[in-house]
Design a protein around this motif. Structure first.
Motif, PDB file in Angstrom:
ATOM      1  N   ARG A 196       0.850  -1.192   0.000  1.00  0.00           N
ATOM      2  CA  ARG A 196       0.000   0.000   0.000  1.00  0.00           C
ATOM      3  C   ARG A 196       0.886   1.242   0.000  1.00  0.00           C
ATOM      4  O   ARG A 196       1.755   1.391   0.860  1.00  0.00           O
ATOM      5  N   ILE A 197       0.665   2.093  -0.961  1.00  0.00           N
ATOM      6  CA  ILE A 197       1.375   3.367  -0.974  1.00  0.00           C
ATOM      7  C   ILE A 197       0.626   4.356  -0.083  1.00  0.00           C
ATOM      8  O   ILE A 197      -0.576   4.575  -0.236  1.00  0.00           O
ATOM      9  N   ASP A 198       1.326   4.901   0.882  1.00  0.00           N
ATOM     10  CA  ASP A 198       0.737   5.887   1.786  1.00  0.00           C
ATOM     11  C   ASP A 198       1.118   7.323   1.417  1.00  0.00           C
ATOM     12  O   ASP A 198       0.367   8.261   1.689  1.00  0.00           O
ATOM     13  N   SER A 199       2.279   7.465   0.793  1.00  0.00           N
ATOM     14  CA  SER A 199       2.728   8.792   0.378  1.00  0.00           C
ATOM     15  C   SER A 199       3.915   8.642  -0.558  1.00  0.00           C
ATOM     16  O   SER A 199       4.499   7.554  -0.679  1.00  0.00           O
ATOM     17  N   TYR A 200       4.261   9.722  -1.204  1.00  0.00           N
ATOM     18  CA  TYR A 200       5.489   9.733  -1.992  1.00  0.00           C
ATOM     19  C   TYR A 200       6.136  11.111  -1.883  1.00  0.00           C
ATOM     20  O   TYR A 200       5.473  12.137  -1.689  1.00  0.00           O
ATOM     21  N   ILE A 221       8.922   6.217  -2.752  1.00  0.00           N
ATOM     22  CA  ILE A 221       7.642   5.610  -2.397  1.00  0.00           C
ATOM     23  C   ILE A 221       7.646   5.218  -0.921  1.00  0.00           C
ATOM     24  O   ILE A 221       8.576   4.552  -0.443  1.00  0.00           O
ATOM     25  N   ASN A 222       6.604   5.619  -0.209  1.00  0.00           N
ATOM     26  CA  ASN A 222       6.473   5.298   1.212  1.00  0.00           C
ATOM     27  C   ASN A 222       5.169   4.546   1.449  1.00  0.00           C
ATOM     28  O   ASN A 222       4.137   4.908   0.895  1.00  0.00           O
ATOM     29  N   GLY A 223       5.246   3.480   2.299  1.00  0.00           N
ATOM     30  CA  GLY A 223       4.021   2.754   2.619  1.00  0.00           C
ATOM     31  C   GLY A 223       4.276   1.312   2.987  1.00  0.00           C
ATOM     32  O   GLY A 223       5.423   0.849   3.060  1.00  0.00           O
ATOM     33  N   ASN A 241      12.448   1.861   0.646  1.00  0.00           N
ATOM     34  CA  ASN A 241      13.369   2.674  -0.147  1.00  0.00           C
ATOM     35  C   ASN A 241      13.191   2.513  -1.654  1.00  0.00           C
ATOM     36  O   ASN A 241      14.110   2.784  -2.430  1.00  0.00           O
ATOM     37  N   GLU A 242      12.016   2.079  -2.098  1.00  0.00           N
ATOM     38  CA  GLU A 242      11.765   2.074  -3.541  1.00  0.00           C
ATOM     39  C   GLU A 242      11.697   3.524  -4.041  1.00  0.00           C
ATOM     40  O   GLU A 242      11.092   4.394  -3.388  1.00  0.00           O
ATOM     41  N   HIS A 243      12.324   3.756  -5.159  1.00  0.00           N
ATOM     42  CA  HIS A 243      12.330   5.104  -5.711  1.00  0.00           C
ATOM     43  C   HIS A 243      12.486   5.045  -7.228  1.00  0.00           C
ATOM     44  O   HIS A 243      13.038   4.092  -7.785  1.00  0.00           O
ATOM     45  N   PHE A 244      11.999   6.069  -7.883  1.00  0.00           N
ATOM     46  CA  PHE A 244      12.084   6.186  -9.344  1.00  0.00           C
ATOM     47  C   PHE A 244      12.885   7.433  -9.677  1.00  0.00           C
ATOM     48  O   PHE A 244      12.803   8.452  -8.967  1.00  0.00           O
TER      49      PHE A 244
END
Length: 569
Positions: A409-413, A438-440, A445-448
């Protein structure tokens, strides 16, 4: 000889001017005009010598001529004749007075008419009309109120001359691009000021309805100009993020924005509702905003949409998402408006709402591109303007039952950006680096990331223009507008650049790609632009994507020729 009344009157008048002692006066009459003269002359006949005595004047009661009137060779005026002449003189004086009074009345009426005309002219000047950048601008004489109409039309075409992609699988449609033409944007809006310190803008894009009337709204705000540099606005407006996004699509060097700007800013709808503040002077700009969701659904990546797929809460059991975002930019080196270095940074935090049913499932069934019960998706297309199929796609970042240990679940970015832009006469270079974290639940620490860079040069000597309030590119004005007689060719610009984006990170397999772009732009007039782009993908890696359409672009080789004719006012 018989005298006329005028002759006798003249004699009487002359007689009244004689001294109290006896006085003789020789008079002469003109034979043609019958005028009386006191001196002889050609055509004049001597009337005689006239004598007046005070005592005799008193005796007659007229005080003009003697009762007997001694004359040599001529008659003498009688008291009756003199009285008649005096009555005639009174009539002439009354007539003269009447004429003078009527003349004064006419003069007064003329003055009144002139004043009325001047008042009507002043009334007509209360609204002043001018044309700025081809658009009509209406303004009150005191400057308290202004009103203007703006609009733009961008007609695009796309021809794909390299289209090598994997064949479709199952019931999926073909993966290759489609050639064709489209009305890329069709916007109409109004803007203006009131009481000098307030301004407003409302704009609607008829090309981005997506089945919802509200999703066509772009700018819709009211702004208070506290001082000339500092302003505060409320409504729907662009996020203060990214150099290329801050520039109007009317002033872009390439037809489409670069992949990372589209993916991280434009695709989720950069026009959001909220309150923002801006400070701008020629060497420095600062913008900050607190915003929520867009006015209407724009794309499948709209954040926190409810189970009806739009922004109307209506018991959607999901709060509106929000974000805090800002950008600082400026020109640390600046010789003039044709030679400067611009740098800037952007940052923002966006809350995302994912909605669940009582059973723990995501409300409604989200599509592979997001939507449904909220969440968020990021996707990218390689700068095409007709077929903007998502070549890269993360899919919805909220998946699975909330009670499932493997659910995400993505809570914020969080977004970050750095920008640079050098202009030196007709030459310029521009580049940006953007990152989204990506936070959630289920993310670590996933990031684009994405970046781009390009150079441009005006063959006709113009320079890139700077928009101070936006801290970005502005309208190009040719040194000589195009003329059919060959005395003016407009402005010609060539450009080339590189574009990269990576949506692969950790458990997310959205794909990565890079490409090159080439542009030839013609500006025949400030309000008309013809763009030609060649785009070519260097590498597309979508291996491991769970989305069949995205996986079909793995190792694709794509190239297209794009055109766009733009008119704006």
């Amino acid at each position: 000889m018989k005298l006329s009344k005028v002759t006798l009157a003249m004699a009487a008048i002359l007689g009244t001017g004689a001294p109290s002692t006896i006085f003789a006066l020789d008079l002469y009459v003109d034979k043609k005009t019958q005028q009386i003269f006191a001196t002889p002359g050609p055509g004049r006949v001597h009337l005689g010598s006239f004598v007046k005595e005070d005592a005799e004047a008193k005796a007659t009661g007229a005080g003009i001529a003697a009762g007997a009137g001694v004359a040599t060779g001529a008659g003498v005026a009688t008291s009756a004749d003199v009285a008649a002449e005096q009555a005639e003189a009174v009539d002439v004086a009354a007539l003269r007075k009447d004429i003078e009074m009527k003349a004064k009345m006419r003069e007064a009426r003329l003055v009144s008419d002139m004043a009325s005309l001047e008042e009507r002219v002043k009334e007509s000047e209360k609204v002043h009309i001018e044309f700025h950048d081809g658009a009509p601008h209406f303004a009150s004489k005191d400057g308290n109120f202004t009103f203007a109409v703006n609009g733009r039309a961008q007609v695009g075409s796309q021809y794909n001359f390299i289209n090598e992609v994997a064949p479709p699988t199952g019931n999926n449609t073909p993966n290759e691009w489609n050639s064709g033409a489209t009305l890329r944007r069709a916007r109409l809006g109004v803007e203006g000021t009131f009481m000098k310190i307030w301004d407003y803008k409302f704009e609607y894009d008829f090309s981005r309805g997506n089945g919802s009337v509200t999703s066509g709204i772009t700018d819709a705000f009211v702004r208070l100009n506290v001082t000339k540099p500092f302003s505060v606005k409320v409504g729907s407006f662009k996020e203060p993020f990214s150099l290329e996004e801050a520039a109007s699509n009317r002033f872009l060097t390439f037809i489409e924005r670069h992949m990372s700007v589209n993916s991280f800013v434009d695709n989720p709808n950069t026009y959001k509702t909220g309150i923002g503040a801006n400070y701008a002077v020629p060497r420095f700009q600062f913008g900050v905003a607190f915003q929520t969701e867009p006015v209407g659904p724009w794309s499948s990546a709209s954040t926190s949409v409810n189970n009806a797929g739009n922004q109307s809460r209506n018991n959607g059991s999901g709060d509106t998402s929000w974000e805090g975002i800002g950008r600082i930019s400026g020109r640390p080196w600046m010789e003039d408006e044709t030679k400067f270095l611009h740098v800037g940074i952007s940052a923002g935090h966006t809350d995302v709402n994912t909605q669940y049913t009582a059973a723990g499932d995501i409300a409604a069934t989200p599509s592979a591109q997001g939507g449904g019960g909220g969440g968020m998706a990021f996707f990218a297309f390689p700068g095409t303007n007709v077929d903007r199929t998502n070549m890269l796609n993360t899919g919805n970042l909220s998946i699975g039952n909330r009670n499932d240990p493997n659910a995400r679940r993505i809570d914020s970015y969080d977004r970050f950006g750095a920008e640079g832009w050098l202009v030196h006469g007709p030459f310029s270079v521009q580049g940006e680096y953007l990152r989204t974290n990506i936070n959630g639940l289920g993310y670590d620490n996933e990031h684009f990331t994405g970046y781009y860079g390009f150079a441009s040069y005006f063959l006709t000597g113009e320079s890139k223009a700077y928009h101070v309030r936006n801290g970005a590119a502005n309208r190009i004005k040719p040194k000589q507008n195009f003329q059919w007689n060959g005395k003016g060719w407009g402005a010609w610009e060539v450009a080339a650049g590189y574009d990269y984006i990576n949506l692969n990170s950790g458990v997310v397999r959205g794909g990565q790609a890079d490409m090159v772009r080439f542009a030839l732009n013609w500006y025949p007039h400030p309000n008309v632009k013809l763009q030609n782009n060649i785009i070519y993908t260097l590498n597309v890696d979508t291996s491991g994507s769970p989305i069949a359409r995205t996986a079909g672009f793995n190792n694709a080789e794509l190239a297209a020729w794009l055109t766009q004719l733009q008119f704006d006012f």
